[in-house]
Motif scaffolding. Sequence first.
Motif, short mmCIF file in Angstrom:
data_model
loop_
_atom_site.label_atom_id
_atom_site.label_comp_id
_atom_site.label_asym_id
_atom_site.label_seq_id
_atom_site.Cartn_x
_atom_site.Cartn_y
_atom_site.Cartn_z
N ASP A 273 -3.95 3.03 10.11
CA ASP A 273 -5.24 2.56 9.58
C ASP A 273 -5.02 1.60 8.41
OD1 ASP A 273 -6.66 4.04 11.44
OD2 ASP A 273 -6.89 5.76 10.09
N ILE A 274 -4.06 1.91 7.56
CA ILE A 274 -3.75 1.03 6.43
C ILE A 274 -3.22 -0.30 6.93
CG2 ILE A 274 -2.32 0.75 4.37
CD1 ILE A 274 -2.46 3.88 4.11
N GLN A 275 -2.39 -0.26 7.96
CA GLN A 275 -1.88 -1.50 8.56
C GLN A 275 -3.04 -2.36 9.04
OE1 GLN A 275 1.51 -1.31 11.27
NE2 GLN A 275 0.45 -2.71 12.65
N THR A 276 -4.03 -1.77 9.65
CA THR A 276 -5.21 -2.51 10.10
C THR A 276 -5.91 -3.17 8.91
OG1 THR A 276 -5.49 -1.04 11.99
CG2 THR A 276 -7.42 -2.31 11.31
N LEU A 277 -6.02 -2.45 7.79
CA LEU A 277 -6.63 -3.03 6.59
C LEU A 277 -5.84 -4.26 6.13
CD1 LEU A 277 -7.38 0.10 4.35
CD2 LEU A 277 -8.97 -1.13 5.82
N LEU A 278 -4.52 -4.12 6.06
CA LEU A 278 -3.69 -5.24 5.59
C LEU A 278 -3.77 -6.43 6.53
CD1 LEU A 278 -0.47 -3.41 4.32
CD2 LEU A 278 -2.47 -4.13 3.01
N LEU A 279 -3.78 -6.17 7.83
CA LEU A 279 -3.82 -7.27 8.79
C LEU A 279 -5.21 -7.91 8.89
CD1 LEU A 279 -1.50 -5.88 11.59
CD2 LEU A 279 -0.97 -7.57 9.82
N SER A 280 -6.20 -7.32 8.22
CA SER A 280 -7.53 -7.94 8.18
C SER A 280 -7.59 -9.07 7.15
CB SER A 280 -8.60 -6.89 7.85
OG SER A 280 -8.59 -6.55 6.47
N LEU A 281 -6.49 -9.34 6.47
CA LEU A 281 -6.43 -10.36 5.42
C LEU A 281 -6.87 -11.72 5.95
CD1 LEU A 281 -4.07 -10.80 2.63
CD2 LEU A 281 -4.14 -12.70 4.20
N ALA B 228 0.85 -1.19 0.00
CA ALA B 228 0.00 0.00 0.00
C ALA B 228 0.88 1.24 0.00
CB ALA B 228 -0.90 0.01 1.23
N GLN B 229 0.38 2.29 -0.63
CA GLN B 229 1.10 3.56 -0.60
C GLN B 229 0.12 4.72 -0.48
OE1 GLN B 229 2.81 4.89 -4.47
NE2 GLN B 229 2.52 2.74 -5.04
N THR B 230 0.60 5.75 0.19
CA THR B 230 -0.19 6.95 0.43
C THR B 230 0.75 8.14 0.57
OG1 THR B 230 -1.86 7.96 1.87
CG2 THR B 230 -0.20 6.60 2.94
N SER B 231 0.22 9.32 0.42
CA SER B 231 1.02 10.52 0.67
C SER B 231 0.79 11.07 2.07
CB SER B 231 0.68 11.60 -0.37
OG SER B 231 -0.68 11.92 -0.30
N ASP B 232 -0.08 10.42 2.83
CA ASP B 232 -0.46 10.89 4.17
C ASP B 232 0.07 9.93 5.24
OD1 ASP B 232 -1.67 11.81 6.47
OD2 ASP B 232 -3.71 11.73 5.67
N ALA B 233 1.14 10.31 5.90
CA ALA B 233 1.76 9.45 6.92
C ALA B 233 0.83 9.15 8.08
CB ALA B 233 3.04 10.10 7.44
N THR B 234 -0.15 10.00 8.33
CA THR B 234 -1.05 9.76 9.47
C THR B 234 -2.00 8.59 9.20
OG1 THR B 234 -2.74 11.31 8.68
CG2 THR B 234 -0.99 12.20 10.09
N ARG B 235 -2.08 8.11 7.97
CA ARG B 235 -2.98 7.01 7.64
C ARG B 235 -2.32 5.63 7.77
NH1 ARG B 235 -6.02 7.91 2.22
NH2 ARG B 235 -7.28 6.26 3.12
N LEU B 236 -1.02 5.58 8.04
CA LEU B 236 -0.30 4.30 8.02
C LEU B 236 -0.87 3.29 9.00
CD1 LEU B 236 3.36 5.50 7.47
CD2 LEU B 236 1.89 4.28 5.86
#
Length: 152
Positions: free
Chosen positions: A139-147, A129-137
């Motif tokens: 939340d994105i980690q939570t998405l990935l770990l929901s696999l 995953a990639q984003t320009s907003d470091a504050t979202r990392l």
Amino acid sequence: MWPARWLSWLSLLWGVILAAAEPLPRRDLGDFSLQLPATMAQQTGGIDSKAGRLHGDGLLIDYDLGLYSDPLLNRDGVSGYEEKPVLVDGRPARLVRWRQPDSTRYFIGLHLPELRVTPMGPIRLTLLAQTSDATRLDDIQTLLLSLRLTKH
């Protein structure tokens, strides 16, 4: 009048809390699923693997399920590379993070090194995953770990 207004505010607050606590919908991506915002669009492709891209709302997630999935090892020219072992759906995986040196893009990835073994080698799964907003990392980690794996 005061108790009615108080109960109205309490009801509104409770609704906000419940809405925030609701999990994201689970999206079936073939051999695995993730909890993702409903607004994320999907593109699929790949010649030697099941590869695709999810995108929307300033977030891009590439995934690759196959023999040659990127193991997300340390990269030259990136800053802040970190990795840690995790368990995802009961399987060993590696969670990694890094950023571009100018801090304009942030990356977080998940690599499962062996879903099953074939005569040609192990089938792997990588999500990046990639984003320009470091504050979202986080939340994105939570998405990935929901696999959750659906076919392995």
